[in-house]
Design a protein around this motif. Structure first.
Motif, short mmCIF file in Angstrom:
data_model
loop_
_atom_site.label_atom_id
_atom_site.label_comp_id
_atom_site.label_asym_id
_atom_site.label_seq_id
_atom_site.Cartn_x
_atom_site.Cartn_y
_atom_site.Cartn_z
N LEU A 18 0.81 -1.29 0.11
CA LEU A 18 0.03 -0.08 0.10
C LEU A 18 0.77 1.10 -0.12
O LEU A 18 0.51 2.46 -0.67
N ASN A 19 1.96 1.43 0.78
CA ASN A 19 2.78 2.53 0.97
C ASN A 19 3.42 2.68 -0.42
O ASN A 19 3.48 3.99 -0.85
N ASP A 20 3.94 1.59 -1.27
CA ASP A 20 4.38 2.00 -2.57
C ASP A 20 3.42 2.55 -3.58
O ASP A 20 3.42 3.10 -4.33
N TYR A 21 2.09 1.66 -3.38
CA TYR A 21 1.32 2.09 -4.35
C TYR A 21 0.85 3.67 -4.29
O TYR A 21 0.86 4.15 -5.03
N PHE A 22 0.50 3.88 -2.95
CA PHE A 22 -0.02 5.36 -2.69
C PHE A 22 1.17 6.52 -2.90
O PHE A 22 0.92 7.48 -3.29
N ASP A 23 2.18 5.96 -2.59
CA ASP A 23 3.28 6.83 -2.82
C ASP A 23 3.38 7.32 -4.56
O ASP A 23 3.63 8.60 -4.86
N SER A 24 3.23 6.49 -5.17
CA SER A 24 3.36 6.73 -6.96
C SER A 24 2.10 7.37 -7.23
O SER A 24 2.10 8.19 -7.79
N MET A 25 0.93 6.85 -6.72
CA MET A 25 -0.28 7.44 -7.15
C MET A 25 -0.44 8.98 -6.38
O MET A 25 -0.92 9.89 -7.32
N ALA A 26 -0.04 9.35 -5.39
CA ALA A 26 -0.10 10.54 -4.68
C ALA A 26 0.68 11.67 -5.48
O ALA A 26 0.45 12.64 -5.70
N ARG A 27 2.13 11.09 -5.87
CA ARG A 27 3.08 12.15 -6.88
C ARG A 27 2.35 12.56 -8.14
O ARG A 27 2.41 13.44 -8.28
N ILE A 28 1.59 11.69 -8.57
CA ILE A 28 0.92 11.87 -9.89
C ILE A 28 -0.19 12.99 -9.73
O ILE A 28 -0.34 13.87 -10.59
N VAL A 29 -0.97 12.69 -8.61
CA VAL A 29 -1.98 13.71 -8.34
C VAL A 29 -1.43 15.26 -7.98
O VAL A 29 -1.76 16.10 -8.74
N HIS A 30 -0.30 15.01 -7.20
CA HIS A 30 0.40 16.62 -6.99
C HIS A 30 0.99 16.94 -8.08
O HIS A 30 0.68 18.27 -8.40
N ALA A 31 1.29 16.16 -9.31
CA ALA A 31 2.01 16.62 -10.40
C ALA A 31 0.97 17.36 -11.24
O ALA A 31 1.23 18.27 -12.10
N HIS A 32 -0.23 16.99 -11.09
CA HIS A 32 -1.31 17.45 -12.00
C HIS A 32 -2.33 18.55 -11.29
O HIS A 32 -3.29 18.82 -11.76
#
Length: 612
Positions: free
Chosen positions: A449-463
């Motif tokens: 979950l940590n690896d998954y959320f880390d990747s997804m959260a970065r994309i949200v912030h980038a947009h």
């Protein structure tokens, strides 16, 4: 050893001590005396322009000017006859005291005579005038320093005796000679009384001091010349005075009656001194004035307000310490307000005191105040930066960067009321997560979950979106608040596609680490939501609530049913212009909500990437 950070209070105290020490050092070392002199000059100029001081006992200047010299065929060294007549004219005016800012001859010129008047004796003509003037009023003659001989120049004894007639009758031991020397400041201007420290040997009395004594004043003089008192001098030309005398114009000669009179040269190129303000009426902007004018201003100062004295040293020290206290302010707005108020008060007080013959050396005080303000601001800015860095490190993992930035800047203060915003809300969840997690140890579930959320959260912030919260295996994100976006729906769709692409690489990594493949569903809906801090005083969060959030959460359940990873409502499709890649899935029932038209999407790029 661990690095120790000074507390804000101790840092401010250190800055205060440093600023005060530097300010006192500069003041007592005279490093910025030039600035004090310029401020003093400005004070005199403003005083003369806006607060002119009248004088009750003024000085009369009799000028040996170009007009006087044009009427004399002899060279300036042989003006004995004309000076004798001028002295008789002054005597006829019955002055109170007379000072000669001209050097009398140091030898006899009796051996010279005009060809057309061989009987003329130059010595007798000058002595005659001196006798009459010396008998009519106290007469003081100037003497200058002879650099070659290392002493004051001699005066021809008969002339000196003639000049001493009045004083011999009244004060037998009084010396009628006075030094005409001035001291110049470092910038070449005359500002202070030429007391003993200005005179060779420190013993000779000045011309103006001798005059003041004969005028009935004291003899202990020191301080700054008051250039703010009295109007510009309008001198009487020697030619005019002689003309009045020869014509018997008693009324005009009465201009000198019972007044202090100074006689000196007023020529363009001789005996000029630079002073802070223009003092000659005929040269209203020229600060390079004849020496007799400076003597007149010195005598005017003696006869009226007195010399300007510096305030006690203790007061200056106190002002410097008060200026350094600006470093102790923790609120810079208050420090700046105090600084500007203090500068205005200091300069106003200095101007007032200058008017009553006191001088505050303000340069060191202003320097200390400015230094304390700037260094105090720098220390406060660094402290604020460190606090922001600490907050960022502490809370970076708890809230999105945009929300953290707003909280630190105060834009998202808990005290502020909530507001409605047009946003696009995203919900994501991992399909069949419960079943997946049952076959994994707890630490591996957390790792995934940590690896998954880390990747997804970065994309949200980038947009431009913000992660509102993590809910088990789900995530809620908001686009359009607190960072405004031109088209939050487009940002959300772009982020959704990138999240699916990133998931392909993430699953490959999971496979290498023995973790299961993850499939997700994404639901999007746009509309108004209430944004603000919700919760108790002890525990609250910055979040979004309302129908837009509820609908987005329900739409997140549809991707599995529709067979596509992304589902969105018509409000999202409309905002992006109903693009061809969005497939109309018709009306769909939502739990706890009326039916809504829904669109699905599976980016074509996914198939190509998965086939690599």
């Amino acid at each position: 050893m661990a690095k120790t950070e000074l507390s804000p209070k101790n840092a401010s105290r250190l800055v205060f001590i440093a600023c005060a020490a530097l300010g006192l050092t500069i003041h007592f070392s005279s490093l910025i005396d030039g600035v004090d002199r310029k401020i003093l000059d400005l004070g005199f100029a403003l005083e003369r322009a806006y607060f002119p001081k009248s004088v009750a006992n003024d000085v009369v200047i009799v000028g040996i000017d170009e007009a006087f010299l044009r009427g004399t065929p002899e060279p300036i060294a042989l003006l004995h006859e004309h000076l004798g007549i001028l002295f008789e004219a002054i005597a006829a005016g019955k002055p109170k005291v007379v000072g000669l800012d001209i050097v009398l001859p140091d030898r006899s010129f009796a051996f010279l005579a005009p060809r057309d008047r061989p009987e003329v004796n130059f010595d007798e003509l000058l002595a005659k005038g001196l006798l009459k003037l010396g008998a009519a009023a106290p007469l003081i003659v100037s003497e200058t320093w002879d650099h070659h001989r290392g002493q004051f120049g001699d005066l021809f004894v008969p002339f000196l005796g003639a000049a001493s007639q009045w004083t011999q009758a009244k004060q037998s031991k009084f010396d009628v000679r006075g030094s005409a020397l001035f001291c110049l400041d470092a910038d070449g201007l005359v500002r202070k009384y030429p007391g003993p420290d200005c005179q060779p040997g420190g013993r000779q009395s000045t011309l103006t001091e001798r005059i003041a004594v004969q005028a009935g004043l004291g003899s202990d003089w020191s301080g700054l010349i008051d250039y703010g008192s009295g109007p510009q001098f309008q001198y009487i030309s020697g030619r005019d005075l002689v003309s009045w005398f020869k014509s018997g114009d008693v009324e005009k000669l009465a201009t000198l009656r019972n007044r202090a009179v100074l006689v000196g040269t007023i020529l363009d190129t001789e005996d000029r001194l630079r002073i802070p303000v223009p003092l000659l009426f005929k040269e209203p902007t020229n600060k390079l004035v004849p020496g007799v004018v400076v003597h007149a201003q010195v005598l005017r100062t003696m006869l009226n307000s007195g010399f300007i004295k510096p305030v006690p040293v203790a007061l200056t020290v106190l002002l410097i310490l008060l200026a350094a206290r600006l470093a102790l302010f923790h609120r810079m707005a208050a420090a700046f307000a105090c600084y500007f108020t203090g500068v205005i008060a200091l300069l106003s007080t200095a101007a007032f005191l200058l008017g009553i013959a006191w001088f505050i050396p303000t340069a060191a005080v202003l320097f200390t105040a400015t230094l304390a303000l700037v260094v105090g601001w720098a220390v406060a800015a660094r402290r604020h930066w460190l606090e922001r860095q600490n907050l960022t490190r502490t809370f970076n993992g708890y809230v999105s960067p945009a929300v953290l930035k707003g909280i630190i800047s105060g834009a998202l203060s808990p005290a502020k009321a909530g507001a409605k915003r047009q946003v696009c809300v995203m919900f994501t969840d991992i399909r069949d997560f419960t079943t997946m997690s049952e076959g994994l140890p707890a630490n591996r579930v957390v790792e995934l979950l940590n690896d998954y959320f880390d990747s997804m959260a970065r994309i949200v912030h980038a947009h431009g979106g913000t992660v509102d919260k993590f809910i088990g295996d789900g995530m809620m994100a908001v686009f359009g608040n607190p960072q405004p976006l031109a088209n939050p729906e487009k940002n959300a769709l772009d982020a959704s596609q990138e999240m699916l692409i990133a998931l392909i690489d993430l699953n490959r990594d999971f496979a290498r680490r023995g973790l299961p493949t993850v499939r997700i569903g994404i639901g999007l809906h746009s509309g108004e939501a209430v944004i603000g801090h919700l919760g108790s005083r002890e525990r609250h969060e910055y979040t979004a609530i309302g129908d837009a959030v509820n609908v987005a959460a329900r739409v997140c359940d549809l991707p599995k049913k529709l067979g596509k990873p992304i589902a969105c409502t018509e409000s999202v499709a409309k905002a992006v212009g109903y693009p061809d890649f969005l497939i109309d899935a018709g009306l769909q029932s939502l739990k706890g909500h009326t039916e809504m038209r829904v669109y699905s999407w599976e980016p074509k790029v996914l198939a190509a990437l998965q086939g690599e």
